[in-house]
Write an enzyme that holds these catalytic residues in place. Structure first.
Site, PDB file in Angstrom:
ATOM      1  N   ASP A 133     -61.268  16.108 -15.021  1.00 30.62           N
ATOM      2  CA  ASP A 133     -60.175  15.235 -15.436  1.00 30.62           C
ATOM      3  C   ASP A 133     -60.640  14.295 -16.549  1.00 30.62           C
ATOM      4  O   ASP A 133     -61.385  13.348 -16.285  1.00 30.62           O
ATOM      5  CB  ASP A 133     -59.721  14.438 -14.205  1.00 30.62           C
ATOM      6  CG  ASP A 133     -58.639  13.440 -14.526  1.00 30.62           C
ATOM      7  OD1 ASP A 133     -57.976  13.588 -15.564  1.00 30.62           O
ATOM      8  OD2 ASP A 133     -58.460  12.498 -13.727  1.00 30.62           O
ATOM      9  N   ASP A 312     -55.597  14.112 -21.841  1.00 26.86           N
ATOM     10  CA  ASP A 312     -55.842  14.131 -20.394  1.00 26.86           C
ATOM     11  C   ASP A 312     -55.702  15.543 -19.820  1.00 26.86           C
ATOM     12  O   ASP A 312     -54.592  16.023 -19.601  1.00 26.86           O
ATOM     13  CB  ASP A 312     -54.858  13.172 -19.714  1.00 26.86           C
ATOM     14  CG  ASP A 312     -55.118  13.034 -18.215  1.00 26.86           C
ATOM     15  OD1 ASP A 312     -56.122  13.598 -17.734  1.00 26.86           O
ATOM     16  OD2 ASP A 312     -54.317  12.366 -17.541  1.00 26.86           O
TER      17      ASP A 312
END
Ligand SMILES: *[C@@H]1O[C@H](CO)[C@@H](O)[C@H](O)[C@H]1NC(C)=O
Ligand SMILES: *[C@@H]1O[C@H](CO)[C@@H](O)[C@H](O)[C@H]1NC(C)=O
Ligand SMILES: *[C@@H]1O[C@H](CO)[C@@H](O)[C@H](O)[C@H]1NC(C)=O
Length: 423
Positions: A133, A312
Site C-alpha cells: 500500500d 495510492d
C-alpha cells in the site's frame, strides 16, 4: 463489456536488485510474488473500501502531525481551488439516475483490485501474505491471540520467533467502521529475498471488519509510503531496507490484468516502453503530486490551483473532492448523479460514449483508458464512472483506476514518481 466477474486470478512476479554495489543489470531472483484477487459484486464492499481509504488517509495525516509537529499541507485550504474552463463553462446540476435501488444492490460488473504478495517474518521465517500500500507507512499483521476478527488469516506468532521483540507500545489504527489494535513488535522481515532487521510490525489482537478475511484476502498490510506518515512512528519496511543498504530507494509497480509486479530497487525494463514521464513530489509523506487540471477527451475542463493528488496502490478508484468531481462530470454530456442508487460521490456516463478522462500532473496529461474508467453498467445506457468523490478526503487519490494505465516508478531517492507506457 468484458464480464469482469470471470477474470482469473493473476500471479505476479517481483524482482529486485541485490546489494547496491552490484550493478542493476545483475538483478537476480524472483523475489516476491503478488496476485490479484477479489471480484467486487456488491456496492457495499466498494463503499467499505472507499471508507477505508478515507480513514487511512486521515490516520496518515494525524500521524504526520504527531511525527513532524506540523499541520499537513494538504489539509489547509484545499476547497474551492478548481475552476471550470471555457470548454466547460457552467457546471450544471446533473440529472439523477432514474431508478431507485437499495444500497446493497449487486453490481456484477464492479471489480475490486487488491494486490498482494508474500513476506516472511521472524526466525525461523513465518510466511504471510500482505497488501502493498503506497498510501500508508505501517506494517501490521494478524497475530496469535487475536480475537475472532482474524479468523481465516494466517497468524504471526512472535513467541515462535527468536528475533521478535515486544516494544510494549500499543497501536491503534482507525479504519472506517472499526479499528485494528495490538502491540508493536520488532522482528526480521524478508520481502522478495531482501531482509530488514528490527522492522516494526504491528501484531494485531483485533482487526476491523475491513480486514476480516471475507473482505481482505491477504493477511496483513505493508505500507510503502514515507516515514512521516507512520502511525507507529517507526520506519516503514521499504525505508528500513533502503537505510540498511539492502536496496536502492526506488521501486516499480505494474498493476494490470496480467503480469503485474512489484520490483524493488529499480524498475523492470521488460514491462514498459519509452521514457518515464516524471513528476516531482511536492511532499514526502504520501507520494504527493500537484494536480494541475482535469481533461475530458483531451480538452481541459477544469484547472486546479494547489490541489494535491496522492498515488495510492491501496485504493481501487480514482477519488476526488466533491467540487472537482462535479465539474468533471458536468463536462461529460449525458452523465448523471448516481448517488440515489449508489450513494454519495458516484456518477454515471453514457455506456456508448465512455470519455477519456485525463489528469494533468507536471505539465503532462495522463489519460485513463475508457475501458478502465468504466466500472460497469448500472442500468440502461448508464455506466458507472471510475472517478468518485469522497467527502472529507482533502485531496485526490490516484488509485488503481489511474495506475492500471501505466508502469509506475516510486523514486524515493529522487523525490519523484514517473509513469511509462506499459509494454
Ligand atoms: C506485549 O507487551 C504488552 C505490554 O506489556 C503485553 O500486554 C502483551 O501481552 C505483549 N504481547 C505478547 C504477544 O507477548
Ligand atoms: C475499536 O473497535 C472496537 C470493536 O469494534 C470497539 O469496541 C471500540 O470502541 C473501538 N475503539 C475506538 C476508540 O473507536
Ligand atoms: C525519470 O525517473 C526515472 C526513474 O527514477 C529515471 O530513470 C529517468 O531517468 C527519469 N527521467 C528524467 C527525464 O529525469
Amino acid at each position: 463489456m468484458v464480464p469482469l466477474k470471470a477474470l482469473p486470478l493473476f500471479y505476479l512476479v517481483a524482482c529486485a536488485v541485490a546489494l547496491p554495489k552490484i550493478p542493476l543489470s545483475k538483478r537476480k531472483d524472483i523475489l516476491a510474488s503478488m496476485k490479484r484477487t477479489g471480484v467486487l459484486d456488491n456496492i457495499d464492499r466498494l463503499k467499505m473500501q472507499t471508507a477505508k481509504t478515507k480513514s487511512k488517509i486521515q490516520s496518515g495525516i494525524a500521524a504526520f502531525e504527531r511525527n513532524t509537529g506540523s499541520i499537513h499541507p494538504a489539509v489547509s485550504g484545499f476547497r474551492g481551488q478548481f475552476a471550470a474552463t471555457s470548454n466547460n463553462p457552467a457546471p450544471e446540476k446533473l440529472a439523477a439516475t432514474s431508478k431507485r435501488a437499495t444500497a446493497s444492490e449487486p453490481l456484477t460488473d464492479f471489480e475490486e483490485d487488491l494486490w498482494f504478495g508474500t513476506i516472511t517474518v521472524g526466525t525461523p521465517p513465518q510466511t504471510l501474505t500482505v497488501d502493498f500500500d503506497t498510501g500508508s507507512s505501517d506494517t501490521f499483521l494478524p497475530a496469535v491471540g487475536c480475537d475472532a476478527t482474524c479468523d481465516g488469516h494466517t497468524l504471526y506468532d512472535p513467541a515462535a520467533s527468536s528475533t521478535a521483540v515486544n516494544t510494549t507500545d500499543p497501536f491503534f489504527l482507525q479504519f472506517g467502521a472499526g479499528n485494528a489494535t495490538g502491540f508493536v513488535f520488532t522482528d526480521t522481515v524478508t520481502i522478495a529475498g531482501l531482509t530488514a532487521q528490527s522492522q516494526a510490525v504491528g501484531a494485531s489482537n483485533h482487526y476491523s471488519v475491513e480486514f476480516e478475511v471475507d473482505n481482505f484476502p491477504p493477511d496483513g498490510l505493508v505500507g510503502m509510503a514515507f516515514p512521516a506518515l507512520a502511525v507507529f512512528g517507526d520506519n516503514p519496511l521499504f525505508t528500513t531496507l533502503a537505510d540498511q543498504g539492502t536496496v536502492p530507494p526506488v521501486f516499480g509497480v505494474k498493476l494490470a490484468d496480467t503480469g503485474s509486479e512489484l520490483f524493488l530497487g529499480g524498475v523492470d525494463t521488460a514491462l514498459f516502453t519509452g521514457a518515464f514521464r516524471n513528476v516531482s513530489l511536492i511532499e514526502e509523506d504520501f507520494y504527493a503530486l500537484n494536480l494541475q487540471a482535469l481533461d475530458v477527451n483531451n480538452k481541459v475542463v477544469a484547472t486546479a490551483n494547489g490541489v494535491v493528488a496522492i498515488v495510492d496502490t491501496g485504493t481501487t478508484l480514482l477519488i476526488g473532492d466533491d467540487e472537482g468531481v462535479e465539474i468533471l462530470y458536468s463536462a461529460i454530456p449525458g452523465s448523471k448523479d448516481a448517488s440515489a442508487i449508489l450513494g454519495p460521490g458516484f456518477f454515471t456516463v453514457p455506456c456508448n460514449r465512455i470519455p477519456t478522462v485525463g489528469i494533468e500532473l507536471g505539465n503532462q496529461v495522463f489519460n485513463v483508458a475508457p475501458a478502465i474508467f468504466n466500472l460497469g453498467v448500472l442500468e440502461g445506457n448508464d455506466c458507472v464512472g471510475g472517478v468518485t468523490s469522497l467527502d472529507g478526503v482533502p485531496f485526490w487519490v490516484l488509485g488503481d483506476i489511474f495506475l492500471r494505465n501505466f508502469y509506475t516508478v516510486f523514486d524515493q531517492g529522487n523525490a519523484r514518481v514517473g509513469f511509462a507506457t506499459l509494454r
